[in-house]
Write a protein that holds these residues in place. Structure first.
Motif, mmCIF file in Angstrom:
data_model
loop_
_atom_site.group_PDB
_atom_site.id
_atom_site.type_symbol
_atom_site.label_atom_id
_atom_site.label_comp_id
_atom_site.label_asym_id
_atom_site.label_seq_id
_atom_site.Cartn_x
_atom_site.Cartn_y
_atom_site.Cartn_z
ATOM 1 N N ASP A 99 13.801 5.134 1.141
ATOM 2 C CA ASP A 99 12.924 5.564 2.223
ATOM 3 C C ASP A 99 11.621 6.073 1.607
ATOM 4 O OD1 ASP A 99 11.692 6.503 4.460
ATOM 5 O OD2 ASP A 99 13.105 8.148 4.840
ATOM 6 N N LEU A 100 10.554 5.322 1.774
ATOM 7 C CA LEU A 100 9.281 5.687 1.139
ATOM 8 C C LEU A 100 8.663 6.936 1.740
ATOM 9 C CD1 LEU A 100 7.578 2.179 0.733
ATOM 10 C CD2 LEU A 100 9.032 3.414 -0.881
ATOM 11 N N ALA A 101 9.026 7.265 2.979
ATOM 12 C CA ALA A 101 8.397 8.410 3.652
ATOM 13 C C ALA A 101 8.560 9.692 2.847
ATOM 14 C CB ALA A 101 8.990 8.585 5.051
ATOM 15 N N ALA A 102 9.684 9.800 2.132
ATOM 16 C CA ALA A 102 9.937 11.015 1.354
ATOM 17 C C ALA A 102 8.964 11.181 0.199
ATOM 18 C CB ALA A 102 11.371 10.988 0.815
ATOM 19 N N TYR A 103 8.338 10.075 -0.221
ATOM 20 C CA TYR A 103 7.445 10.124 -1.381
ATOM 21 C C TYR A 103 5.984 9.854 -1.020
ATOM 22 C CZ TYR A 103 12.046 9.596 -3.410
ATOM 23 O OH TYR A 103 13.365 9.764 -3.723
ATOM 24 N N LEU A 104 5.719 9.636 0.248
ATOM 25 C CA LEU A 104 4.343 9.437 0.685
ATOM 26 C C LEU A 104 3.716 10.779 0.995
ATOM 27 C CD1 LEU A 104 4.756 6.359 3.048
ATOM 28 C CD2 LEU A 104 3.472 6.417 0.927
ATOM 29 N N ARG A 105 2.574 11.028 0.439
ATOM 30 C CA ARG A 105 1.909 12.312 0.685
ATOM 31 C C ARG A 105 1.616 12.521 2.163
ATOM 32 N NH1 ARG A 105 -0.357 10.645 -4.220
ATOM 33 N NH2 ARG A 105 -0.021 12.098 -5.916
ATOM 34 N N SER A 106 1.236 11.433 2.849
ATOM 35 C CA SER A 106 0.883 11.546 4.259
ATOM 36 C C SER A 106 2.100 11.456 5.159
ATOM 37 C CB SER A 106 -0.108 10.437 4.646
ATOM 38 O OG SER A 106 0.510 9.175 4.520
ATOM 39 N N SER A 164 0.833 -1.204 0.000
ATOM 40 C CA SER A 164 0.000 0.000 0.000
ATOM 41 C C SER A 164 0.866 1.252 0.000
ATOM 42 C CB SER A 164 -0.930 -0.003 1.215
ATOM 43 O OG SER A 164 -1.669 1.197 1.291
ATOM 44 N N ASP A 165 1.927 1.243 0.827
ATOM 45 C CA ASP A 165 2.845 2.379 0.848
ATOM 46 C C ASP A 165 3.553 2.542 -0.495
ATOM 47 O OD1 ASP A 165 2.203 3.054 3.400
ATOM 48 O OD2 ASP A 165 3.947 2.122 4.341
ATOM 49 N N LEU A 166 3.937 1.434 -1.112
ATOM 50 C CA LEU A 166 4.570 1.507 -2.425
ATOM 51 C C LEU A 166 3.624 2.096 -3.464
ATOM 52 C CD1 LEU A 166 6.509 -1.884 -2.546
ATOM 53 C CD2 LEU A 166 7.533 0.382 -2.811
ATOM 54 N N ALA A 167 2.360 1.683 -3.425
ATOM 55 C CA ALA A 167 1.383 2.196 -4.388
ATOM 56 C C ALA A 167 1.225 3.707 -4.256
ATOM 57 C CB ALA A 167 0.042 1.502 -4.193
ATOM 58 N N ALA A 168 1.343 4.215 -3.024
ATOM 59 C CA ALA A 168 1.209 5.657 -2.802
ATOM 60 C C ALA A 168 2.488 6.411 -3.129
ATOM 61 C CB ALA A 168 0.812 5.916 -1.351
ATOM 62 N N ASN A 210 5.317 9.214 -7.092
ATOM 63 C CA ASN A 210 6.082 10.413 -6.771
ATOM 64 C C ASN A 210 7.587 10.176 -6.783
ATOM 65 O OD1 ASN A 210 3.575 11.723 -6.112
ATOM 66 N ND2 ASN A 210 3.607 10.666 -4.156
ATOM 67 N N ALA A 211 8.007 8.922 -6.971
ATOM 68 C CA ALA A 211 9.414 8.563 -6.886
ATOM 69 C C ALA A 211 10.119 8.736 -8.227
ATOM 70 C CB ALA A 211 9.554 7.111 -6.411
ATOM 71 N N PRO A 212 11.429 8.996 -8.216
ATOM 72 C CA PRO A 212 12.187 9.110 -9.473
ATOM 73 C C PRO A 212 12.102 7.819 -10.276
ATOM 74 C CG PRO A 212 13.483 9.892 -7.590
ATOM 75 C CD PRO A 212 12.259 9.233 -7.023
ATOM 76 N N GLY A 213 11.858 7.953 -11.563
ATOM 77 C CA GLY A 213 11.777 6.784 -12.422
ATOM 78 C C GLY A 213 10.548 5.935 -12.208
ATOM 79 N N LEU A 214 9.613 6.408 -11.384
ATOM 80 C CA LEU A 214 8.369 5.685 -11.095
ATOM 81 C C LEU A 214 8.661 4.255 -10.638
ATOM 82 C CD1 LEU A 214 6.082 6.882 -14.041
ATOM 83 C CD2 LEU A 214 6.322 7.868 -11.764
ATOM 84 N N ALA A 215 9.616 4.095 -9.717
ATOM 85 C CA ALA A 215 9.973 2.773 -9.214
ATOM 86 C C ALA A 215 10.569 2.901 -7.824
ATOM 87 C CB ALA A 215 10.970 2.083 -10.146
ATOM 88 N N ALA A 216 10.378 1.875 -6.990
ATOM 89 C CA ALA A 216 10.963 1.864 -5.649
ATOM 90 C C ALA A 216 10.910 0.456 -5.090
ATOM 91 C CB ALA A 216 10.227 2.829 -4.717
ATOM 92 N N ALA A 217 11.864 0.155 -4.193
ATOM 93 C CA ALA A 217 11.887 -1.110 -3.465
ATOM 94 C C ALA A 217 12.048 -0.797 -1.988
ATOM 95 C CB ALA A 217 13.035 -2.002 -3.950
#
Length: 644
Positions: free
Chosen positions: A250-257, A170-174, A178-185
């Motif tokens: 770190d997903l927090a940087a790209y999570l709106r909430s 769910s966090d990844l989907a959010a 917003n992440a560079p390259g539209l990808a994250a792990a």
């Protein structure tokens, strides 16, 4: 099914595609190509002529491999002008790079060629990469019917595992849109997960696709491994690491909430469930009311047109009342097609009502009905939606969705000048390109707008662009052209072959789009008289700046230099100049423009000097044309809608 329908082939079960999902999936060792097949689809139709298509396809695959070999993890390639056009895309996961990426591509390409032969479209998804090719452009497609999940591994008994897996995806989907390259792990609570979107779907398409993917993968826990695949995105979680530790972000940087609490997600889910239940009850009541009224005449002020029907027939009296008798205080604007008024319907809906200039003849009425039916079936997020129409004697009215922010020109050089930031301007450019690509190639007939300019681009509440006034040219009488007979103030937008010789093609819109892009970059009108005294039009000034490598001088001074990179500006400026090339064949199709705008590290662009037209209808530039053609010849009536 119309001509572009095969662009959707790989996700439509009704076409009896060959779909294969591996049932023996195991996490790949780090550092390998991750060439486990997840999904394979082949079109049931063969390309024609087969030899020409395979030749074009081989060329695109060679380009893809060269790009990946050079270190690019994403690539598109196209042969749009071939006898049998081919479009192709390849993407590796961000943690599958270098030789592993190329090895994954080679394995996937071999699998496609062996399984699909001469099919005019195909896609294969591996754990480490994806390849797709088609005979029509598809690069901005996000989610399509047939998206699915693949659940593997034994059930995990650890308490809270399922919740932890769902919370992480769910966090990844959010975060990923917003992440560079539209990808994250990422990894959390013993769960490893990754998500990735095809770069050309953009952030909004990515969010839409991952929302669907999250819903699919939600059914996998407590299985130890789950994946979701779709046309424009990929998602996976596992109890074992399938990417290096240094690949996590770190997903927090790209999570709106900024929150990652699964408890919060559960609370929100509960609230949404309650809201959904209330909506369900309301929908039932609404359907019962509609059913009880199904034999009554349709009232236009309910906005009852559906996706599959023609436009709603509004009562003329209702529209007259809604616009306060077409009062000047309700007028939103005016143009060659007629005046536009703001209207408030009885049900509280705000609309825009256009009074068309159409002759009162039987032929005019027949044209009105057929063209409006066509336009009402054009549905795209970057095109203004036609809601309905009305006709009384010689008055023809069109009812459109209302755009609160008005037209783009007001934000570029009107009363709201300087309020658009760099990201908004870029999104407007991309949205315009997508809307035009739909009109030219994706709708079941080819619609050429013929009058693209900043005043015909409207902005919604989120500053997303919507192109207006498409499909109206055949509604005009012969003596009313929406292009000025003297081209005063419009020549700056008009392609020379159309302005001088009346030669009409989709590339006329491409030319005009390029000019509007320069306006968006510069905040200046196409015929700004405050430019260089020797330069009559923005296009000529832009070319001089490009030749002298002084591209930043073009930019609107109101833009914050921290928001953009010089390379970005140069790339967009080159695309605009490419769209305004003198030779029609040298201009890209709008579907190609979308790819050029959204692809990082794309092919090098080398535009040549455009053609410039001065106020006396003379052509100046790389190729000169006789100035003897009269202005009346330049407004030759040519149908803008033709079958493909």
């Amino acid at each position: 099914m119309h001509g572009h329908g095969m662009a959707h082939f790989m996700l439509l079960p009704a076409l009896a595609l060959v779909m294969v999902a591996s049932a023996w999936l195991t996490p790949a060792a780090l550092g390998d190509p991750q060439a486990t097949q997840l999904n394979l689809g082949c079109s049931p139709y063969n390309a024609t002529p087969a030899s020409a298509f395979l030749l074009a396809l081989n060329s695109t695959f060679a380009d893809l491999r060269a790009n990946l070999s050079a270190g690019g993890g994403f690539a598109t390639a196209a042969e749009p002008r071939a006898a049998a056009p081919a479009f192709a895309m390849a993407q590796c996961r961000p943690y599958v790079a270098g030789r592993d990426c190329v090895a994954c591509f080679d394995a996937a390409a071999a699998r496609l060629r062996g399984a699909c032969g001469g099919a005019n479209g195909a896609r294969v998804i591996f754990d480490g990469c994806v390849i797709r090719y088609e005979s029509t452009a598809f690069f901005d497609q996000a989610t399509l019917p047939g998206n699915t999940q693949i659940c593997n591994g034994s059930a995990v008994d650890v308490a809270g595992f399922a919740d932890a897996a769902r919370a992480l995806v769910s966090d990844l989907a959010a975060a990923v849109p917003n992440a560079p390259g539209l990808a994250a792990a990422s990894a959390s609570g013993g769960v490893y997960a990754a998500a990735q979107c095809v770069e050309t779907v953009g952030d909004s398409g990515c969010a839409q696709c991952l929302k669907v993917a999250m819903g699919n993968i939600d059914g996998c826990p407590p299985s130890s491994d789950g994946r979701a695949v779709d046309a424009g995105c990929f998602m996976r979680y596992s109890t074992k690491p399938f990417f290096p530790a240094n690949a996590t972000v770190d997903l927090a940087a790209y999570l709106r909430s900024g929150k990652k609490s699964s408890r919060k997600g559960a609370i929100i889910a509960g609230i949404m469930g309650g809201v959904a239940f209330l909506i369900f009850i309301g929908l039932l009541i609404f359907l019962l009311i509609r059913w009880s009224r199904k034999f009554r005449p349709q009232r236009g002020d309910i906005l009852g047109a559906t996706e599959l029907q023609g436009p709603t027939s509004f009562y003329y009296h209702d529209l007259k009342t809604a616009t306060n008798n077409f009062n000047e205080t309700s007028k939103l604007g005016e143009g060659g097609f007629g005046d536009v008024y703001k209207g408030l319907l009885k049900n509280g809906k705000t609309v825009a009502v256009k009074r068309l200039i159409v002759m009162d003849t039987r032929k005019a009425k027949a044209n009105f009905e057929s063209e409006v039916k066509l336009i009402s079936n054009v549905h795209h997020r970057n095109l203004v939606r036609l809601l309905g129409c009305s006709q009384k004697a010689s008055e023809f009215l069109l009812v459109y969705e209302y755009m609160a922010n008005g037209s783009l020109d007001k934000f570029l050089f009107g009363e709201r000048r300087g309020t658009l930031n760099w990201k908004q301007r870029f999104n407007i450019i991309v949205g315009m390109a997508r809307g035009l690509a739909y009109l030219h190639q994706e709708f079941h007939v080819c619609i050429i707008h013929r009058d693209i300019k900043s005043s015909n681009v409207l902005l919604d509440d989120d500053f997303q662009p919507k192109i207006a006034d498409f499909g109206l040219a055949r509604l005009l009488p012969d003596d009313h052209s929406h292009l000025s007979t003297k081209f005063a103030g419009t020549l700056g937008y008009t392609a020379p072959e159309y302005a001088i010789h009346g030669q009409l093609s989709e590339k006329v819109d491409t030319y005009s789009f390029g000019v509007v892009v320069l306006e968006i970059l510069s905040g200046r009108k196409s015929n700004d008289t405050k430019l260089d005294p020797e330069t009559q039009y923005l296009l000529e000034w832009a070319w001089k700046l490009y030749e002298s490598d002084n591209i930043l001088a073009l930019l609107d001074e109101s833009l914050d230099p921290e928001e953009y990179k010089p390379d970005e500006v140069k790339r967009i400026m080159e695309i605009a100049l490419l769209c305004t090339q003198s030779a029609v064949a040298a201009r890209p199709m709008m579907s190609e423009v979308v790819v050029l705008l959204l692809t990082r590290n794309g092919p090098e662009l080398q535009p040549t000097r455009p053609t410039f037209i001065d106020a006396t209808s003379r052509v100046r530039g790389e190729t000169s044309t006789s100035s003897s053609s009269s202005a009346s010849k330049a407004t030759v009536s040519v149908s803008q809608v033709s079958g493909r």
